[in-house]
Design a protein around this motif. Structure first.
Motif, short mmCIF file in Angstrom:
data_model
loop_
_atom_site.label_atom_id
_atom_site.label_comp_id
_atom_site.label_asym_id
_atom_site.label_seq_id
_atom_site.Cartn_x
_atom_site.Cartn_y
_atom_site.Cartn_z
N VAL A 25 0.84 -1.20 0.00
CA VAL A 25 0.00 0.00 0.00
C VAL A 25 0.88 1.25 0.00
O VAL A 25 0.66 2.20 -0.76
CB VAL A 25 -0.95 0.00 1.21
N ALA A 26 1.91 1.23 0.84
CA ALA A 26 2.84 2.37 0.90
C ALA A 26 3.63 2.50 -0.40
O ALA A 26 3.92 3.62 -0.84
CB ALA A 26 3.79 2.20 2.08
N SER A 38 -3.98 5.83 1.48
CA SER A 38 -3.56 6.08 2.85
C SER A 38 -3.22 4.76 3.54
O SER A 38 -4.05 3.85 3.59
CB SER A 38 -4.67 6.80 3.62
N VAL A 39 -2.05 4.69 4.11
CA VAL A 39 -1.64 3.48 4.83
C VAL A 39 -2.48 3.30 6.09
O VAL A 39 -2.90 2.18 6.41
CB VAL A 39 -0.14 3.54 5.17
N THR A 40 -2.74 4.38 6.81
CA THR A 40 -3.53 4.25 8.03
C THR A 40 -4.98 3.91 7.72
O THR A 40 -5.62 3.17 8.49
CB THR A 40 -3.48 5.54 8.86
N ARG A 41 -5.50 4.41 6.60
CA ARG A 41 -6.86 4.03 6.22
C ARG A 41 -6.92 2.55 5.86
O ARG A 41 -7.86 1.84 6.24
CB ARG A 41 -7.33 4.88 5.03
N ALA A 42 -5.91 2.06 5.15
CA ALA A 42 -5.85 0.63 4.84
C ALA A 42 -5.79 -0.20 6.11
O ALA A 42 -6.45 -1.24 6.23
CB ALA A 42 -4.65 0.34 3.95
N ALA A 43 -5.00 0.25 7.08
CA ALA A 43 -4.92 -0.47 8.35
C ALA A 43 -6.28 -0.50 9.04
O ALA A 43 -6.70 -1.53 9.58
CB ALA A 43 -3.88 0.18 9.25
N THR A 44 -6.97 0.64 9.03
CA THR A 44 -8.29 0.71 9.66
C THR A 44 -9.27 -0.26 9.00
O THR A 44 -9.99 -0.99 9.68
CB THR A 44 -8.84 2.15 9.59
N LEU A 45 -9.28 -0.29 7.67
CA LEU A 45 -10.17 -1.20 6.95
C LEU A 45 -9.85 -2.65 7.28
O LEU A 45 -10.76 -3.48 7.47
CB LEU A 45 -10.06 -0.97 5.45
N ALA A 46 -8.56 -2.98 7.35
CA ALA A 46 -8.16 -4.35 7.65
C ALA A 46 -8.60 -4.75 9.06
O ALA A 46 -9.13 -5.84 9.29
CB ALA A 46 -6.65 -4.51 7.49
N LEU A 47 -8.39 -3.85 10.02
CA LEU A 47 -8.77 -4.14 11.40
C LEU A 47 -10.28 -4.22 11.55
O LEU A 47 -10.80 -5.10 12.27
CB LEU A 47 -8.18 -3.08 12.32
#
Length: 265
Positions: A25-26, A38-47
Motif C-alpha cells: 500500500v505504501a 492512505s496506509v492508516t486508512r488501509a490499516a483501519t479497513l483491515a482491522l
C-alpha cells in the motif's frame, strides 16, 4: 501476546492470528505526493474486517513504509488494544532504532521480527544462520526485549536451529515460507511440508512461538496451517494487497480469515 491469541494455554490449540502487511500500500502511495492510498486508512479497513494485527517492514531506502508511517500506525493501534503491531526488518539497519523511538513515544509495539535482508534486496529470501549470526544478534535481541517487545527471528525450516534460537533469547521464529509457496504452486507441497512441520515441532519443544510468512496466499494458506502445528501468527502482504485490487480490502481480509479457520479445523 495478542489477547485474540490467548484463549488457549497451549499454542498448538490457539487460533492463528492474521497480521496484514501494508508495505505494498505504501509502495503505491509513494509513486505520487498526494498521500493516496492512505496506509492508516488501509490499516483501519483491515482491522475493521477482523485482522488481528498490522505488520510493516520499513527499509532504509524508504521504498515503501517510511518512519512517519510507523509512528502513525502505532498511534492508530492505540485505538485497537486487542490488535498487535509488528515491525520487521534487519536489526543492523533501521529496525532497532525505530523500535526505540516507538516505545519512547509511549506507543504500542508488540513484536519485532528480525530479518537478515540486505539494503539492496527486493525482498527477503533466507533466514538467519546459526551459529554464524548468534554473537552479533544477541545484544540486539536483549535490547529489544528490554523495551518490552517480543522478538521473532526469520528462519528457514531447519529443526536443528531451534535450540540455538531459544538459547539466544528470542521468543518466536517466523518460518520463511517461500519454498512452500513455490512447491504448492507446482503441486509439490508434500515434498517440503515435513520440514516445516518438524521445525514447528522443534520450536514448540524449545518453548518458542511459531509465526510464518512470505508468499502465503488464499490458495495455500489453509494447507500450510493444516500441516504445520502451533502457528500463532501469519503475516501476509503481497498476495493480500494484490487480491484486494479485485475484491476490496475488507472482503479480502475476511477471505484470508476464512482460510485461517479452514486450516485450523
Amino acid at each position: 501476546m495478542n489477547p485474540l491469541m490467548s484463549s488457549a494455554s497451549d499454542p498448538r490449540q490457539a487460533t492463528t492470528a492474521l497480521s496484514v502487511n501494508l508495505n505494498k500500500v505504501a509502495l503505491l502511495r509513494n509513486t505520487r505526493t498526494l498521500g493516496i492510498p492512505s496506509v492508516t486508512r488501509a490499516a483501519t479497513l483491515a482491522l475493521e474486517a477482523g485482522a488481528d494485527g498490522i505488520t510493516v517492514h520499513p527499509r532504509p531506502d524508504e521504498r515503501h513504509i517510511r518512519p512517519h508511517d510507523v509512528f502513525e500506525l502505532a498511534e492508530l493501534l492505540k485505538q485497537w488494544p486487542a490488535a498487535e503491531f509488528n515491525i520487521e526488518g534487519n536489526p543492523f539497519h533501521n529496525l532497532v532504532d525505530l523500535a526505540r523511538q516507538v516505545i519512547a513515544r509511549g506507543l504500542p509495539l508488540h513484536q519485532c521480527t528480525f530479518v537478515p535482508d540486505s539494503v539492496d534486496q527486493s525482498t527477503s529470501d533466507h533466514g538467519w544462520r546459526f551459529p554464524d549470526d548468534a554473537e552479533r544478534l544477541a545484544p540486539l535481541v536483549a535490547e529489544v526485549k528490554a523495551l518490552g517487545v517480543r522478538v521473532s527471528l526469520f528462519m528457514d525450516p531447519l529443526p536443528e536451529a531451534m535450540a540455538a534460537v531459544r538459547a539466544l533469547g528470542a521468543d518466536r521464529v517466523e518460518l520463511y515460507t517461500e519454498t512452500f509457496a513455490r512447491a504448492h504452486a507446482d503441486g509439490r507441497a508434500t515434498e517440503v511440508l515435513p520440514a516445516f512441520a518438524a521445525t514447528a515441532q522443534a520450536a514448540l519443544r524449545e518453548g518458542l512461538g511459531v509465526n510464518a510468512g512470505h508468499d502465503l496466499n488464499r490458495d495455500n494458506l489453509a494447507d500450510f496451517l493444516r500441516a504445520v502445528p502451533g502457528v500463532q501468527e501469519v503475516s501476509i502482504g503481497h498476495a493480500l494487497v494484490g487480491d484486494a485490487l479485485e475484491l476490496g480490502l475488507p472482503e479480502t481480509v475476511r477471505q484470508y480469515l476464512q482460510c485461517v479457520r479452514e486450516g485450523s479445523r
